[in-house]
Design an enzyme around this catalytic site. Structure first.
Site, PDB file in Angstrom:
ATOM      1  N   ASP A  57       1.693  -1.979  -2.500  1.00 34.84           N
ATOM      2  CA  ASP A  57       2.474  -1.849  -3.713  1.00 34.84           C
ATOM      3  C   ASP A  57       1.587  -2.085  -4.933  1.00 34.84           C
ATOM      4  O   ASP A  57       0.797  -3.038  -4.968  1.00 34.84           O
ATOM      5  CB  ASP A  57       3.612  -2.872  -3.675  1.00 34.84           C
ATOM      6  CG  ASP A  57       4.497  -2.826  -4.898  1.00 34.84           C
ATOM      7  OD1 ASP A  57       5.190  -1.825  -5.072  1.00 34.84           O
ATOM      8  OD2 ASP A  57       4.491  -3.806  -5.660  1.00 34.84           O
ATOM      9  N   GLU A 111      -0.250   2.735  -3.356  1.00 30.52           N
ATOM     10  CA  GLU A 111       0.569   3.198  -4.470  1.00 30.52           C
ATOM     11  C   GLU A 111      -0.383   3.135  -5.667  1.00 30.52           C
ATOM     12  O   GLU A 111      -0.642   2.049  -6.206  1.00 30.52           O
ATOM     13  CB  GLU A 111       1.779   2.292  -4.688  1.00 30.52           C
ATOM     14  CG  GLU A 111       2.684   2.801  -5.794  1.00 30.52           C
ATOM     15  CD  GLU A 111       3.859   1.881  -6.074  1.00 30.52           C
ATOM     16  OE1 GLU A 111       4.940   2.397  -6.403  1.00 30.52           O
ATOM     17  OE2 GLU A 111       3.700   0.647  -5.965  1.00 30.52           O
TER      18      GLU A 111
END
Length: 750
Positions: free
Chosen positions: A389, A425
């Site tokens: 993330d 990401e």
């Protein structure tokens, strides 16, 4: 509330920063004496709590905690009634406080109290009144409920602009979870990792709780748990779809944010980690006194046995402690300055995540925490990879994103981590944080440019088809450098964050009122189209068009070069009723609705998805390991990739820049680079895909020799039902009518 005199006294303490409270704040009273336990020197490694047998044959647990700037560390042990005893760790080696406590067995609950200066003006926030979770705890028992006692500062101080500088001396131990000592006794000898090559992978993003919570064939007591995901009924659906990996939304122990708890909600997605070694206890059916570890391992084994890899969505960029006004749960109280990036005004946190804090990954001990955690989940918990993330936050050196950063360098040379699947990401919310296409080899990336282009094409919002050409063929403009391959692009149309696939074709606007934030949360850049009516409707034509658009989107995704990622429930029309930020919806909004599986309106979509995945698995031309060259490799002039206009002629430079709603893509199975495992050339069928986003039908001339002599229809998204073998063929050169907003996939026949 403190008196004016008390406020003045504490303000004086703040100025001196000696860490010794001059007054009792917020009603704290001297605590009764706490029993002490004997402790031996122990070892500084490994970090965390490790059960073992000492040199004299006495069983116990070694505790080791990095707290480099601290003045003292107390280990706190809790019995089954919550009674506390303490052991002061007197051994200090390279910033690590350690000790061996005889008789401490697996299942023991524990935490730490760390002593040091209270001087938030310089970033020092030590407060021994706060019980802290071991960053290396491998199991956590209890919930984070965030009453005022768990804050290191006086949360309700009347002068809120300096509230974070006033120390709260109330004991937090009754209100916070504890770490649990876990015994390692698993060598994974009976496990067989699937080791699916990247090019063959089909990823399925799911939430452990949300995927299983409403499944009628899973026993009720197992729904919403690791055991539920391991149940044959759950695995049967994954096998039927043909996916090769599940990407689990965060399963690290996480905490709920205070603003959600005050609204009667919680953090459903879990992007608020506080324990990087502990499987989230709320997803365990078997217990939280260490049983969650074994349950997670059994889930991984069951998925592996079905040929399915396990990828974890991990959140190492920030923690649940938020900014200066957040709670003191772990790292903030262990060594705030050592773990977090601070601003020049050290009271404040550098926030590249939008969550209040950012881990200081450049610090060696922080980098060690992250890499130790990653290796633990691979070697001791059996997982096969990670999706990071806000990975750009991890790649920052002192300030800027740096692809030669310590984090990326360590991953590249680590003998364990460089062999597993790594997905970035590739952005964060800081300056220069958007890094799509920039991560080095070994890494794949979520490709949001693919998402945006496909959404825009099917709502007929692209000015031309140039962007679609790149995205369909592997995004060579982003990834054809440094030895990267087409599978560096993880292609997706939807993810957990945003509209579901059904909502993407049903809503023009977000409808997040249930989140309690005045519909201000969630993106407004949805690139969606409601097909003529906002939300659910009884209009049969609108409903039929929406289902066709879903077929178009799924067919496009699974035909594209790269690694496709599906989202749980999209294959059968799951809806969140227009909520595009369901992070706090731990209810039917966020859970998969399994009744859709047998709904006559949505069952054909599930069948088409399975059929498309199977088609992809059968045909290597759809999962290439090398980028297309676009050049002819034989005398007949046939190239590995060619693009056609509706007139049946190859596209020219002018065609790429002209407004268009139709694109023909020819994939040659005769010119696939590389060889198979036996060393033979890879040969496959060739395919022609016609994607038409216009509202009206278009006549498309099928290319003749050398491209083909005839074509067989494989998929026609204009049809509600897709037969196993349509048995429709067309001669090359024939003009076929492609209905508005549809995809026609044809196999070349000689």
């Amino acid at each position: 509330m403190s008196s004016a005199a008390e406020q003045e006294a504490v303000a004086g303490e703040r100025a001196t920063g000696d860490g010794r409270p001059a007054v009792v704040v917020n009603g704290a009273r001297p605590a009764p004496p706490v029993p002490t336990v004997p402790v031996r020197p122990g070892r500084p490694t490994p970090l965390g709590a490790r059960f073992r047998t000492g040199p004299d044959g006495v069983a116990g647990t070694n505790f080791a905690l990095w707290a480099g700037g601290a003045e003292g560390v107390e280990l706190c042990l809790f019995d089954e009634h919550g009674r506390e005893s303490r052991a002061r760790l007197t051994e200090l080696t390279h910033g690590i406080w350690h000790g061996f406590v005889p008789g401490v067995m697996p299942g023991q609950r524990y935490g730490y109290r760390v002593h040091g200066r209270w001087d938030p003006w310089t970033g020092a926030r030590w407060n021994p009144a706060k019980l802290l979770l071991d960053p290396y705890a491998r199991a956590v028992d209890g919930d984070f409920v965030l009453p005022p006692e768990v804050y290191g500062h006086v949360r309700d101080w009347p002068e809120q602009h300096v509230a974070d500088t006033v120390r709260d001396d109330r004991d937090s131990a009754p209100y916070v979870p504890k770490g649990v000592v876990v015994h390692d006794d698993d060598d994974w000898a009976d496990d067989r990792r699937p080791k699916t090559p990247w090019s063959d992978s089909v990823i399925y993003e799911l939430h452990v709780r949300g995927f299983t919570k409403r499944h009628p064939d899973i026993p009720e007591e197992l729904r919403g748990t690791y055991a539920g995901l391991a149940h044959p009924a759950a695995i049967e659906h994954l096998v039927r779809l043909g996916v090769t990996a599940v990407e689990l939304l965060p399963v690290h122990q996480f905490a709920h944010e205070d603003h959600l708890l005050r609204r009667g909600l919680g953090n459903y997605w879990g992007y608020n980690s506080i324990g990087y070694f502990a499987p989230h206890a709320g997803y365990a059916a078997s217990g939280t006194a260490g049983q969650q570890v074994g349950e997670f391992k059994r889930m991984v084994r069951a998925l592996h046995a079905a040929g399915i890899e396990v990828i974890l969505d991990v959140v190492y960029n920030h923690t649940a402690e938020a900014g200066e006004l957040g709670p003191t749960l772990s790292l903030k109280g262990i060594d705030n300055r050592g773990y977090y990036r601070l601003q020049p005004d050290a009271r404040r946190y550098a926030d590249y995540t939008g969550c209040g804090n950012t881990l200081h990954v450049v610090q060696p001990h922080v980098l060690r925490l992250i890499t130790d955690s990653l290796r633990y989940w691979v070697t001791e918990m059996g997982v096969d990879g990670f999706r990071f993330d806000l990975a750009a936050a991890l790649a920052r050196s002192m300030h800027d994103v740096d692809m030669l950063s310590p984090f990326l360098a360590v991953i590249a040379q680590d003998p364990v981590l460089r062999r597993v699947k790594l997905i970035a990401e590739p952005w964060d919310v800081g300056s220069g944080g958007y890094q799509v296409g920039a991560f080095p080899p070994l890494w794949t990336e979520w490709n949001d440019r693919y998402r945006d282009a496909v959404r825009d094409f099917w709502r007929h919002a692209l000015p031309d088809v140039r962007e679609m050409g790149y995205r369909l063929s592997g995004s060579s403009d982003l990834y054809a450098w440094g030895g990267r391959r087409p599978y560096a692009s993880v292609n997706f149309v939807t993810a957990h964050d945003g509209f579901t696939l059904r909502d993407l074709v049903s809503y023009d606007r977000k409808h997040n009122e249930a989140n309690g934030e005045g519909n201000r949360d969630g993106t407004d850049d949805n690139r969606s189209w409601n097909c003529g009516a906002e939300g659910e409707t009884d209009d049969g034509d609108v409903r039929a068009l929406r289902r066709r658009q879903l077929r178009n989107l799924l067919t496009t995704l699974l035909l594209s070069t790269g690694v496709p990622m599906l989202v749980a429930g999209d294959e059968m029309g799951r809806t969140q009723r227009g909520n595009n930020n369901a992070y706090c919806q731990d209810n039917e909004t966020g859970w998969v609705d399994w009744s859709l599986r047998d709904d006559p309106e949505w069952r054909p979509l599930l069948e088409l998805t399975s059929r498309l995945v199977a088609l992809r698995h059968r045909h290597p031309v759809l999962r290439r390991r090398s980028f297309f060259s676009g050049r002819a490799h034989s005398a007949d002039g046939l190239r590995d990739l060619a693009w056609f206009t509706p007139h049946g002629r190859e596209m020219t430079e002018d065609d790429w820049y002209a407004p268009a709603a139709t694109l023909g893509m020819y994939l040659s199975g005769r010119d696939i680079p590389g060889r198979d495992e036996q060393g033979a050339p890879v040969l496959d069928d060739s395919f022609l895909a016609v994607l038409h986003a216009g509202a009206d039908p278009v006549d498309f001339v099928l290319p003749g020799p050398p491209w083909a002599e005839r074509y067989e229809v494989v998929v026609d998204t204009a049809r509600e039902e897709q037969d196993a073998a349509p048995d429709v063929t067309h001669a090359a050169g024939r003009r076929v009518t492609v209905p508005g907003r549809s995809v026609l996939v044809l196999r070349v026949r000689s």
